[in-house]
Motif scaffolding. Structure first.
Motif, mmCIF file in Angstrom:
data_model
loop_
_atom_site.group_PDB
_atom_site.id
_atom_site.type_symbol
_atom_site.label_atom_id
_atom_site.label_comp_id
_atom_site.label_asym_id
_atom_site.label_seq_id
_atom_site.Cartn_x
_atom_site.Cartn_y
_atom_site.Cartn_z
ATOM 1 N N LEU A 170 0.821 -1.204 0.000
ATOM 2 C CA LEU A 170 0.000 0.000 0.000
ATOM 3 C C LEU A 170 0.860 1.260 0.000
ATOM 4 C CD1 LEU A 170 -2.867 -0.982 2.460
ATOM 5 C CD2 LEU A 170 -2.945 -0.871 -0.026
ATOM 6 N N SER A 171 2.065 1.177 0.555
ATOM 7 C CA SER A 171 2.959 2.332 0.574
ATOM 8 C C SER A 171 3.394 2.748 -0.825
ATOM 9 C CB SER A 171 4.204 2.030 1.417
ATOM 10 O OG SER A 171 3.846 1.824 2.752
ATOM 11 N N VAL A 172 3.362 1.827 -1.773
ATOM 12 C CA VAL A 172 3.715 2.157 -3.149
ATOM 13 C C VAL A 172 2.651 3.071 -3.749
ATOM 14 C CG1 VAL A 172 4.022 1.217 -5.471
ATOM 15 C CG2 VAL A 172 5.032 0.054 -3.508
ATOM 16 N N PHE A 173 1.391 2.760 -3.474
ATOM 17 C CA PHE A 173 0.289 3.540 -4.036
ATOM 18 C C PHE A 173 -0.076 4.751 -3.183
ATOM 19 C CE2 PHE A 173 -0.288 -0.863 -5.480
ATOM 20 C CZ PHE A 173 -0.117 -0.642 -6.838
ATOM 21 N N ASN A 174 0.192 4.670 -1.902
ATOM 22 C CA ASN A 174 -0.118 5.754 -0.990
ATOM 23 C C ASN A 174 1.123 6.009 -0.120
ATOM 24 O OD1 ASN A 174 -1.449 7.677 0.460
ATOM 25 N ND2 ASN A 174 -2.616 6.229 1.712
ATOM 26 N N PRO A 175 2.167 6.655 -0.705
ATOM 27 C CA PRO A 175 3.428 6.809 0.026
ATOM 28 C C PRO A 175 3.290 7.760 1.217
ATOM 29 C CG PRO A 175 3.502 8.025 -2.031
ATOM 30 C CD PRO A 175 2.214 7.269 -2.014
ATOM 31 N N PRO A 176 4.096 7.522 2.256
ATOM 32 C CA PRO A 176 4.087 8.438 3.398
ATOM 33 C C PRO A 176 4.685 9.789 2.987
ATOM 34 C CG PRO A 176 5.817 6.805 3.637
ATOM 35 C CD PRO A 176 5.030 6.429 2.430
ATOM 36 N N PRO A 177 4.380 10.834 3.721
ATOM 37 C CA PRO A 177 4.928 12.149 3.374
ATOM 38 C C PRO A 177 6.454 12.156 3.471
ATOM 39 C CG PRO A 177 3.777 12.240 5.481
ATOM 40 C CD PRO A 177 3.548 10.883 4.917
ATOM 41 N N GLN A 178 7.096 12.980 2.625
ATOM 42 C CA GLN A 178 8.556 13.073 2.646
ATOM 43 C C GLN A 178 9.017 13.751 3.924
ATOM 44 O OE1 GLN A 178 9.893 15.065 -0.854
ATOM 45 N NE2 GLN A 178 9.606 13.282 -2.152
ATOM 46 N N ARG A 179 10.215 13.365 4.358
ATOM 47 C CA ARG A 179 10.809 13.982 5.545
ATOM 48 C C ARG A 179 12.317 14.008 5.381
ATOM 49 N NH1 ARG A 179 12.988 10.265 9.124
ATOM 50 N NH2 ARG A 179 12.561 8.109 8.615
ATOM 51 N N GLU A 180 12.971 14.845 6.133
ATOM 52 C CA GLU A 180 14.426 14.919 6.131
ATOM 53 C C GLU A 180 14.975 13.806 7.016
ATOM 54 O OE1 GLU A 180 16.590 16.966 4.507
ATOM 55 O OE2 GLU A 180 14.816 17.652 3.414
ATOM 56 N N LEU A 181 15.953 13.071 6.500
ATOM 57 C CA LEU A 181 16.573 12.002 7.278
ATOM 58 C C LEU A 181 17.685 12.573 8.143
ATOM 59 C CD1 LEU A 181 16.822 9.253 4.531
ATOM 60 C CD2 LEU A 181 15.129 9.438 6.341
ATOM 61 N N SER A 182 17.809 12.052 9.350
ATOM 62 C CA SER A 182 18.875 12.512 10.243
ATOM 63 C C SER A 182 20.199 11.874 9.829
ATOM 64 C CB SER A 182 18.541 12.138 11.687
ATOM 65 O OG SER A 182 18.607 10.740 11.855
ATOM 66 N N SER A 183 21.285 12.450 10.318
ATOM 67 C CA SER A 183 22.600 11.881 9.995
ATOM 68 C C SER A 183 22.750 10.487 10.593
ATOM 69 C CB SER A 183 23.719 12.799 10.488
ATOM 70 O OG SER A 183 23.682 12.900 11.901
ATOM 71 N N GLU A 184 22.069 10.203 11.686
ATOM 72 C CA GLU A 184 22.101 8.874 12.298
ATOM 73 C C GLU A 184 21.488 7.825 11.365
ATOM 74 O OE1 GLU A 184 23.058 6.083 15.107
ATOM 75 O OE2 GLU A 184 23.574 8.188 15.170
ATOM 76 N N GLU A 185 20.450 8.205 10.615
ATOM 77 C CA GLU A 185 19.780 7.280 9.711
ATOM 78 C C GLU A 185 20.552 7.047 8.422
ATOM 79 O OE1 GLU A 185 15.059 7.827 10.252
ATOM 80 O OE2 GLU A 185 16.136 9.662 9.729
ATOM 81 N N THR A 186 21.420 7.971 8.051
ATOM 82 C CA THR A 186 22.120 7.867 6.770
ATOM 83 C C THR A 186 23.599 7.534 6.892
ATOM 84 O OG1 THR A 186 22.527 10.246 6.757
ATOM 85 C CG2 THR A 186 20.538 9.458 5.645
#
Length: 108
Positions: free
Chosen positions: A6-22
């Motif tokens: 369902l996320s493909v058809f109804n994607p979550p809103p965009q957000r900035e990723l933290s440096s910890e996540e990347t």
């Protein structure tokens, strides 16, 4: 919890990723290094282009097998294998031989 499909058809809103996540992680670096070295070695060895019993059982002659795998194709895949080995060596040595103070990684 929402389904991944369902996320493909109804994607979550965009957000900035933290440096910890990347930031790079050790397991990610190890897995990419091992895959690159292993698959690169396999391609560079020429194993995918060996005429074997499998082809004989399917009724493919050695001449037909050579036509199915032309020289330019074998050369390009061997070149890709060499490139993967070089990438694996670079990726595996990153962080402890060079680029030690890369932003987003654990400082040594």
């Amino acid at each position: 919890m929402q389904s991944n499909i369902l996320s493909v058809f109804n994607p979550p809103p965009q957000r900035e990723l933290s440096s910890e996540e990347t930031k790079d992680c050790i397991p990610c670096q190890v897995m990419s290094t091992m895959f690159s070295l292993g698959f690169g070695t396999y391609l560079l060895s020429g194993k995918p282009f060996e005429y074997s019993e499998k082809e004989k059982k399917r009724g493919i002659t050695a001449e037909k097998f050579q036509q199915m795998n032309p020289k330019w194709w074998r050369t390009s895949l061997r070149t890709m294998g060499g490139s993967l080995i070089i990438f694996g060596l670079i990726r595996g040595s990153e962080g402890w031989l060079w680029n030690k103070k890369k932003p987003g990684t654990n400082e040594h």
